[in-house]
Design a protein around this motif. Structure first.
Motif, PDB file in Angstrom:
ATOM      1  N   GLU A  59       0.710  -1.146   0.032  1.00  0.00           N
ATOM      2  CA  GLU A  59       0.170   0.022  -0.028  1.00  0.00           C
ATOM      3  C   GLU A  59       0.988   1.301   0.045  1.00  0.00           C
ATOM      4  OE1 GLU A  59       0.034  -1.553   4.296  1.00  0.00           O
ATOM      5  OE2 GLU A  59      -0.347  -2.319   2.354  1.00  0.00           O
ATOM      6  N   LEU A  60       1.996   1.192   0.674  1.00  0.00           N
ATOM      7  CA  LEU A  60       2.849   2.086   0.599  1.00  0.00           C
ATOM      8  C   LEU A  60       3.710   2.648  -0.823  1.00  0.00           C
ATOM      9  CD1 LEU A  60       4.825   2.188   4.086  1.00  0.00           C
ATOM     10  CD2 LEU A  60       3.193   3.472   3.442  1.00  0.00           C
ATOM     11  N   VAL A  61       3.850   1.453  -1.317  1.00  0.00           N
ATOM     12  CA  VAL A  61       4.520   1.629  -2.712  1.00  0.00           C
ATOM     13  C   VAL A  61       3.331   1.883  -3.741  1.00  0.00           C
ATOM     14  CG1 VAL A  61       5.469   0.208  -4.770  1.00  0.00           C
ATOM     15  CG2 VAL A  61       6.059  -0.164  -2.491  1.00  0.00           C
ATOM     16  N   ALA A  62       1.963   1.551  -3.596  1.00  0.00           N
ATOM     17  CA  ALA A  62       0.989   1.979  -4.469  1.00  0.00           C
ATOM     18  C   ALA A  62       0.709   3.596  -4.020  1.00  0.00           C
ATOM     19  CB  ALA A  62      -0.151   1.365  -4.490  1.00  0.00           C
ATOM     20  N   THR A  63       0.838   4.065  -3.026  1.00  0.00           N
ATOM     21  CA  THR A  63       0.579   5.406  -2.754  1.00  0.00           C
ATOM     22  C   THR A  63       1.687   6.201  -3.268  1.00  0.00           C
ATOM     23  OG1 THR A  63      -0.430   4.753  -0.704  1.00  0.00           O
ATOM     24  CG2 THR A  63       0.349   7.211  -0.790  1.00  0.00           C
ATOM     25  N   ALA A  64       3.006   5.769  -3.088  1.00  0.00           N
ATOM     26  CA  ALA A  64       4.142   6.652  -3.614  1.00  0.00           C
ATOM     27  C   ALA A  64       4.014   6.738  -5.217  1.00  0.00           C
ATOM     28  CB  ALA A  64       5.214   5.956  -3.047  1.00  0.00           C
ATOM     29  N   THR A  65       3.502   5.718  -5.696  1.00  0.00           N
ATOM     30  CA  THR A  65       3.576   5.667  -7.257  1.00  0.00           C
ATOM     31  C   THR A  65       2.235   6.803  -7.430  1.00  0.00           C
ATOM     32  OG1 THR A  65       4.174   3.226  -7.251  1.00  0.00           O
ATOM     33  CG2 THR A  65       3.135   4.124  -9.287  1.00  0.00           C
ATOM     34  N   GLY A  66       1.217   6.458  -7.011  1.00  0.00           N
ATOM     35  CA  GLY A  66       0.025   7.487  -7.300  1.00  0.00           C
ATOM     36  C   GLY A  66       0.672   8.876  -7.053  1.00  0.00           C
ATOM     37  N   VAL A  67       1.287   9.358  -6.144  1.00  0.00           N
ATOM     38  CA  VAL A  67       1.708  10.638  -5.896  1.00  0.00           C
ATOM     39  C   VAL A  67       2.748  10.933  -6.816  1.00  0.00           C
ATOM     40  CG1 VAL A  67       3.013  12.022  -4.430  1.00  0.00           C
ATOM     41  CG2 VAL A  67       1.273  10.530  -3.413  1.00  0.00           C
ATOM     42  N   VAL A  68       3.475  10.239  -7.546  1.00  0.00           N
ATOM     43  CA  VAL A  68       4.644  10.786  -8.468  1.00  0.00           C
ATOM     44  C   VAL A  68       3.742  10.726  -9.744  1.00  0.00           C
ATOM     45  CG1 VAL A  68       6.417   9.528  -9.852  1.00  0.00           C
ATOM     46  CG2 VAL A  68       6.396   9.436  -7.210  1.00  0.00           C
ATOM     47  N   VAL A  69       2.704   9.658 -10.069  1.00  0.00           N
ATOM     48  CA  VAL A  69       2.177  10.086 -11.270  1.00  0.00           C
ATOM     49  C   VAL A  69       1.280  11.271 -11.175  1.00  0.00           C
ATOM     50  CG1 VAL A  69       0.094   8.924 -12.689  1.00  0.00           C
ATOM     51  CG2 VAL A  69       1.852   7.492 -11.698  1.00  0.00           C
ATOM     52  N   MET A  70       0.667  11.613 -10.063  1.00  0.00           N
ATOM     53  CA  MET A  70      -0.229  12.894 -10.034  1.00  0.00           C
ATOM     54  C   MET A  70       0.709  14.070 -10.173  1.00  0.00           C
ATOM     55  SD  MET A  70      -3.209  12.063  -9.806  1.00  0.00           S
ATOM     56  CE  MET A  70      -4.031  13.740  -9.309  1.00  0.00           C
ATOM     57  N   LEU A  71       1.768  13.958  -9.558  1.00  0.00           N
ATOM     58  CA  LEU A  71       2.799  15.064  -9.795  1.00  0.00           C
ATOM     59  C   LEU A  71       3.228  15.417 -11.182  1.00  0.00           C
ATOM     60  CD1 LEU A  71       4.900  15.169  -6.520  1.00  0.00           C
ATOM     61  CD2 LEU A  71       3.304  16.822  -6.962  1.00  0.00           C
ATOM     62  N   GLY A  72       3.377  14.278 -11.745  1.00  0.00           N
ATOM     63  CA  GLY A  72       3.871  14.112 -13.251  1.00  0.00           C
ATOM     64  C   GLY A  72       2.985  14.773 -14.094  1.00  0.00           C
ATOM     65  N   LEU A  73       1.423  14.330 -13.806  1.00  0.00           N
ATOM     66  CA  LEU A  73       0.428  14.972 -14.716  1.00  0.00           C
ATOM     67  C   LEU A  73       0.173  16.372 -14.367  1.00  0.00           C
ATOM     68  CD1 LEU A  73      -2.067  11.865 -14.371  1.00  0.00           C
ATOM     69  CD2 LEU A  73      -1.024  12.740 -16.465  1.00  0.00           C
ATOM     70  N   LEU A  74       0.301  16.964 -13.296  1.00  0.00           N
ATOM     71  CA  LEU A  74       0.153  18.087 -12.788  1.00  0.00           C
ATOM     72  C   LEU A  74       1.278  19.056 -13.429  1.00  0.00           C
ATOM     73  CD1 LEU A  74      -1.022  20.323 -11.270  1.00  0.00           C
ATOM     74  CD2 LEU A  74       0.414  19.789  -9.359  1.00  0.00           C
ATOM     75  N   LEU A  75       2.604  18.652 -13.436  1.00  0.00           N
ATOM     76  CA  LEU A  75       3.573  19.402 -14.264  1.00  0.00           C
ATOM     77  C   LEU A  75       3.279  19.299 -15.835  1.00  0.00           C
ATOM     78  CD1 LEU A  75       6.665  18.209 -12.142  1.00  0.00           C
ATOM     79  CD2 LEU A  75       5.800  20.413 -12.223  1.00  0.00           C
ATOM     80  N   TRP A  76       2.805  18.314 -16.346  1.00  0.00           N
ATOM     81  CA  TRP A  76       2.669  18.209 -17.595  1.00  0.00           C
ATOM     82  C   TRP A  76       1.450  18.909 -17.974  1.00  0.00           C
ATOM     83  CZ3 TRP A  76      -1.814  16.044 -19.841  1.00  0.00           C
ATOM     84  CH2 TRP A  76      -1.784  16.121 -21.274  1.00  0.00           C
ATOM     85  N   TRP A  77       0.375  18.940 -17.196  1.00  0.00           N
ATOM     86  CA  TRP A  77      -0.702  19.886 -17.664  1.00  0.00           C
ATOM     87  C   TRP A  77      -0.335  21.390 -17.673  1.00  0.00           C
ATOM     88  CZ3 TRP A  77      -4.015  22.895 -14.232  1.00  0.00           C
ATOM     89  CH2 TRP A  77      -4.983  23.206 -14.868  1.00  0.00           C
ATOM     90  N   ARG A  78       0.262  21.693 -16.501  1.00  0.00           N
ATOM     91  CA  ARG A  78       0.817  23.270 -16.166  1.00  0.00           C
ATOM     92  C   ARG A  78       1.741  23.740 -17.453  1.00  0.00           C
ATOM     93  NH1 ARG A  78       0.051  25.975 -11.091  1.00  0.00           N
ATOM     94  NH2 ARG A  78       1.587  27.276 -12.069  1.00  0.00           N
TER      95      ARG A  78
END
Length: 80
Positions: A59-78
């Motif tokens: 669950e920690l690996v999944a959460t960390a992966t989710g956070v990294v993906v969300m940050l990547g998408l946010l940076l890409w979108w901005r």
């Protein structure tokens, strides 16, 4: 508590007080030992973050992966 009346009672009371004082000093010494406190905290966090085999919890690996993906998408979108 009754007043000690015999020398044996007084000695027993002194020994009891000595033991309490020693416990208090040990507790204060432990509390003031920052290095040991930090090591214990790290061990506690590590125990919660890993399985019995030492691997990271899923669950920690999944959460960390989710956070990294969300940050990547946010940076890409901005940057679009």
């Amino acid at each position: 508590m009754t007043e000690p009346t015999t020398p044996a009672d007084i000695e027993a009371e002194i020994e009891t007080q000595r033991e309490r004082l020693a416990e208090t000093v040990d507790q204060l010494t432990h509390k003031l030992d920052v290095k040991t406190q930090a090591k214990e905290r790290v061990a506690e966090i590590k125990d919660r973050a890993t399985t019995d085999t030492g691997r990271p919890r899923t669950e920690l690996v999944a959460t960390a992966t989710g956070v990294v993906v969300m940050l990547g998408l946010l940076l890409w979108w901005r940057r679009r």
